[in-house]
Design an enzyme around this catalytic site. Sequence first.
Site, short mmCIF file in Angstrom:
data_model
loop_
_atom_site.label_atom_id
_atom_site.label_comp_id
_atom_site.label_asym_id
_atom_site.label_seq_id
_atom_site.Cartn_x
_atom_site.Cartn_y
_atom_site.Cartn_z
N HIS A 202 7.25 -3.54 -8.30
CA HIS A 202 6.26 -2.63 -7.90
C HIS A 202 5.29 -2.46 -9.20
CE1 HIS A 202 4.73 1.39 -7.88
NE2 HIS A 202 5.75 2.22 -7.18
N HIS A 205 0.23 1.92 -8.38
CA HIS A 205 0.64 3.25 -9.21
C HIS A 205 0.39 4.48 -9.89
CE1 HIS A 205 2.56 3.80 -4.93
NE2 HIS A 205 1.88 3.12 -4.42
N TYR A 207 2.21 2.65 -12.32
CA TYR A 207 3.14 2.56 -13.50
C TYR A 207 2.79 1.47 -13.91
CZ TYR A 207 4.80 5.76 -10.20
OH TYR A 207 5.60 7.02 -10.07
#
Length: 408
Positions: A202, A205, A207
């Site tokens: 990931h 977004h 993070y």
Amino acid sequence: MGKGGNFYEKQNHQENGSPIGTSTGPHLLSSFQMGSLFNLSHRVVLAPVTRCRALNNIPQSSHVKFYSQRATRGGLLITEANAVSPQAIGFPHSPGIFKDEQIKAWKNVVDAVHEKGGIIFCQIWHVGRASHAVYQPNDEAPLSATSKPIPEQSSLLMPDGCRGTCSKPRALATAEISEIVDQFRRAARNARSAGFDGVEIHGAHGYLIDQFLKDGINDRSDEYGGSIENRCRFAHEIVEGVAAEIGAERTAIRLSPIIDHNGASDTDPLALTHHLLRVLNCYPLAYLHVTEPRFTREGVKEADLQDAEKMAAQMWSMVRGEYRGALMRSGGYGRESGMEAVSKRHADMISFGRLFISNPDLPLRFAIDAKLNEYDRSTFYTHDQVAGYTDYPFYNNPPTANTTPNPI
């Protein structure tokens, strides 16, 4: 790995006068060779969706049911994000993949998906500054690329279910960064131990990885800050470490170059995208997953909206033109828009979050153009192991004989 052939190649369901299963070009329900290992029977992918049902950060028996409900032979599922360490957590009851009991619990999920012939990737993350001291060991400050807090308009879900403000982070020292990279590598190894077919990193977004990538956040003066190459170094090292651990063909990454979620803005997202694509093209990854920016006209000047839409179009043209591997897109897609994106070769796969939450048999419903269940947003982040999680109904009225799909 995975079953080949068109997911519904024997059905004759008509879409706009053309049989889906006999289309000469790619479509949402046609088969696809994803990387070198995975032959998908369709391109409808379960997007990684945080659901806050992993009590004490451990997947439950309800996870087995949730994912197995959505498994199809040759279909790809991506799990909700899994923390790579105790410091990586930023949601209540969100899962991890750093302890033996988590690995054992995920193995039950993977086994159930594999029993139905499905393919499942484990998304791994570190939320960075998108956290609160209450989620951190010893109530410490969350870790980040910076010591700047997330803007106050961004909030996070607190353990009591209310919204709260993220804690002020502590910028990682240069010498600490290699340990975070190693946490991602170990998480990938753990995922494979649980039986997962691969992992999705990931990097989107707002993070931790995105906190290094975007110059609206990254204010470092060491080799991980400043130039685009330096800001991409952290992501590059993680991809390299994970690929070395489990194989590039089992490694994927999610990015959101022009999305400013959690304050992750950048002054030149196109240049950032170009460099990232050059880096990723060095590895034969399973796929690249990119989030679609969704624009609204409410409270936005028309000129600003047009500029944003133009930049998005340029970004997608760059991604499709420069990236050599399989491309997955996500963000607000429905059946028709997903069909169009794949048929026009704007994407190879489409991931669906909210629609897959409320429709466990989403590929079937898309194939026969059945009515979709509406999702209940109020249950997205509760801890109930049934309501809004495993109790959405399947399609109850099978199609007639001449529209019967292949077994799933």
